[in-house]
Design an enzyme around this catalytic site. Sequence first.
Site, PDB file in Angstrom:
ATOM      1  N   ASP A  87       0.845  -1.204   0.000  1.00 15.88           N
ATOM      2  CA  ASP A  87       0.000   0.000   0.000  1.00 15.88           C
ATOM      3  C   ASP A  87       0.874   1.246   0.000  1.00 15.88           C
ATOM      4  O   ASP A  87       2.062   1.186   0.349  1.00 15.88           O
ATOM      5  CB  ASP A  87      -0.960   0.016   1.198  1.00 15.88           C
ATOM      6  CG  ASP A  87      -0.250   0.135   2.541  1.00 15.88           C
ATOM      7  OD1 ASP A  87       0.824  -0.492   2.720  1.00 15.88           O
ATOM      8  OD2 ASP A  87      -0.755   0.852   3.426  1.00 15.88           O
ATOM      9  N   GLU A 152       0.118  -0.829   5.959  1.00 16.62           N
ATOM     10  CA  GLU A 152       1.199  -0.219   6.749  1.00 16.62           C
ATOM     11  C   GLU A 152       0.987   1.271   6.887  1.00 16.62           C
ATOM     12  O   GLU A 152       1.210   1.845   7.950  1.00 16.62           O
ATOM     13  CB  GLU A 152       2.558  -0.508   6.099  1.00 16.62           C
ATOM     14  CG  GLU A 152       3.748  -0.260   7.024  1.00 16.62           C
ATOM     15  CD  GLU A 152       4.206   1.183   7.104  1.00 16.62           C
ATOM     16  OE1 GLU A 152       4.936   1.523   8.033  1.00 16.62           O
ATOM     17  OE2 GLU A 152       3.814   2.005   6.243  1.00 16.62           O
TER      18      GLU A 152
HETATM   19  N1  BES Z   1       8.675   3.564   5.417  1.00 21.28           N
HETATM   20  C1  BES Z   1       8.037   4.286   6.464  1.00 21.28           C
HETATM   21  C2  BES Z   1       8.779   4.229   7.777  1.00 21.28           C
HETATM   22  C3  BES Z   1      10.088   4.961   7.785  1.00 21.28           C
HETATM   23  C4  BES Z   1      10.176   6.241   7.318  1.00 21.28           C
HETATM   24  C5  BES Z   1      11.179   4.349   8.300  1.00 21.28           C
HETATM   25  C6  BES Z   1      11.383   6.901   7.341  1.00 21.28           C
HETATM   26  C7  BES Z   1      12.373   4.992   8.319  1.00 21.28           C
HETATM   27  C8  BES Z   1      12.483   6.290   7.835  1.00 21.28           C
HETATM   28  C9  BES Z   1       6.634   3.751   6.697  1.00 21.28           C
HETATM   29  O1  BES Z   1       5.965   3.440   5.509  1.00 21.28           O
HETATM   30  C10 BES Z   1       5.830   4.836   7.363  1.00 21.28           C
HETATM   31  O2  BES Z   1       5.574   5.818   6.747  1.00 21.28           O
HETATM   32  N2  BES Z   1       5.465   4.651   8.624  1.00 21.28           N
HETATM   33  C11 BES Z   1       4.581   5.538   9.299  1.00 21.28           C
HETATM   34  C12 BES Z   1       3.940   4.768  10.410  1.00 21.28           C
HETATM   35  C13 BES Z   1       2.547   5.182  10.746  1.00 21.28           C
HETATM   36  C14 BES Z   1       1.605   5.235   9.581  1.00 21.28           C
HETATM   37  C15 BES Z   1       1.999   4.285  11.835  1.00 21.28           C
HETATM   38  C16 BES Z   1       5.311   6.739   9.849  1.00 21.28           C
HETATM   39  O3  BES Z   1       6.492   6.651  10.254  1.00 21.28           O
HETATM   40  O4  BES Z   1       4.729   7.806   9.872  1.00 21.28           O
HETATM   41 ZN    ZN Z   2       5.284   5.284   4.564  1.00 20.32          ZN
END
Ligand code: BES
Ligand code: ZN
Length: 456
Positions: A87, A152
């Site tokens: 997604d 996710e």
């Molecule tokens: N890929 C990201 C997480 C991430 C971002 C890891 C930058 C390391 C560096 C993931 O898809 C994401 O966006 N996670 C969200 C989590 C939330 C929706 C619970 C985030 O970090 O905002």
């Molecule tokens: Zn993300």
Amino acid sequence: MTPTEYLRENRARHLEELFEYLRIPSVSARSEHDADTRSAADWTAERMREAGLETVEVAETPGHPVVIGEWRGAEGAPTLLVYGHYDVQPPEPLDEWVSGPFDPEIRDGRIYARGAVDDKGQAYLHLKAVEAHLKANGTLPVNVVFVIEGEEEVGSPNLGAFLRKNAERLGCDAVLISDNTMFAPGLPSVSVGLRGLAYMEVHVRGPASDLHSGQYGGAVVNPANALARIIATLHDEDGRVTVPGFYDRVRELTDEERRSIAGLPHDEEELREEVGSPALGGEKGFTALERLWARPTLDVNGLLSGYTGEGAKTVLPGKAMAKISMRLVPDQDHEEVERLFADHVRSLAPEGVEVEVRALHGGSPWRADPEGPVFEAAKRALREAYGKDPVLTREGGSIPIVHTFQEIFASPVLLIGFGLPGENAHAPNEWMSVENYQLGAEAIANLYDHVADGPR
Ligand code: BES
Ligand code: ZN
């Protein structure tokens, strides 16, 4: 043919396939894209079958499905669980994209599209590494099970329960994830920390409806003014969060950790240029990397109130709303922080308005010890692909399910990112470097060999 030779020979096709993946607008947050999100799941499953995975399933959940793909022909060898997500975030604002968000294009060695790096490109390169082994050698040196989810970006509301229900089937020796960044171009990295998250909504209500700001302004408490005042008190002069108890469980950086972070090649002026702000800011007494990786924060994500259209409208808004998220570090507990925040913000409500605080979703911070055979195998594999030893990093972002993986399987989680600084994840013009898409697959293909060679 070696898996690496196979990957190099098939580069053009592997890019074409990723482009197809990126054309599917699998925006999990939007119900109008539910059919697209489903078709991204089906597409993922079909490619798993083509790559040679033996058991492939689009598993239903109360939300978007989880795609499972297994190959378990390496008897006695370790099992790796590969986690990723199909997604993507909503693409808006559309007018800021140079090429369409779902119309992938390569410019300057970068693949531009929504989901290029977060996370389709990174998830897909793992599948290409498996394909390389299975097509070049007819076998894999390890067992693999892919878990590619579709929620996710909306906080993985159903994955935890799914993993618990299928814990026996999905049992593994290590979890591999590429949903994060490399520290710098050409400098491979293994991440040993993620921040957690507590995401809140604050609703402030005053008069029953919007009012004429001349007829009533001055005698009626303005919800927008009240909300702005509340938000303004949530940080002190030193950039510290004022919610009582917020820092109680924060693990302070050790001297050793501070030295190790300071030893990384990082330039704050470059960071400033990357984001395009007039100056950087944050909690006093910490470097930018320390603030990003090891300090908790509180940020307004969105504000809504009153008239925001063209020209001036004299109005006293009836209500105001803010979305506020807090990034958390070990050993903060997101549920506790949600309570502390809600109690505090309610206590700040001035007379004349009602304040309601809701918790939307949260996740635990995560920290790992970089040791053990799989970690050593990753170091070796990254060194071979990039010609450099990987550095140890942490991330400011969150992948809440990582904590759950560690809890359920009690096996190490390895976070090997192939994104890059400035990649515009969640923003217009998201990109992934073509080189990292290709070298990433080579590194992961090597990793399978080294996990198999190494001690268990
Ligand atoms: N890929 C990201 C997480 C991430 C971002 C890891 C930058 C390391 C560096 C993931 O898809 C994401 O966006 N996670 C969200 C989590 C939330 C929706 C619970 C985030 O970090 O905002
Ligand atoms: Zn993300």
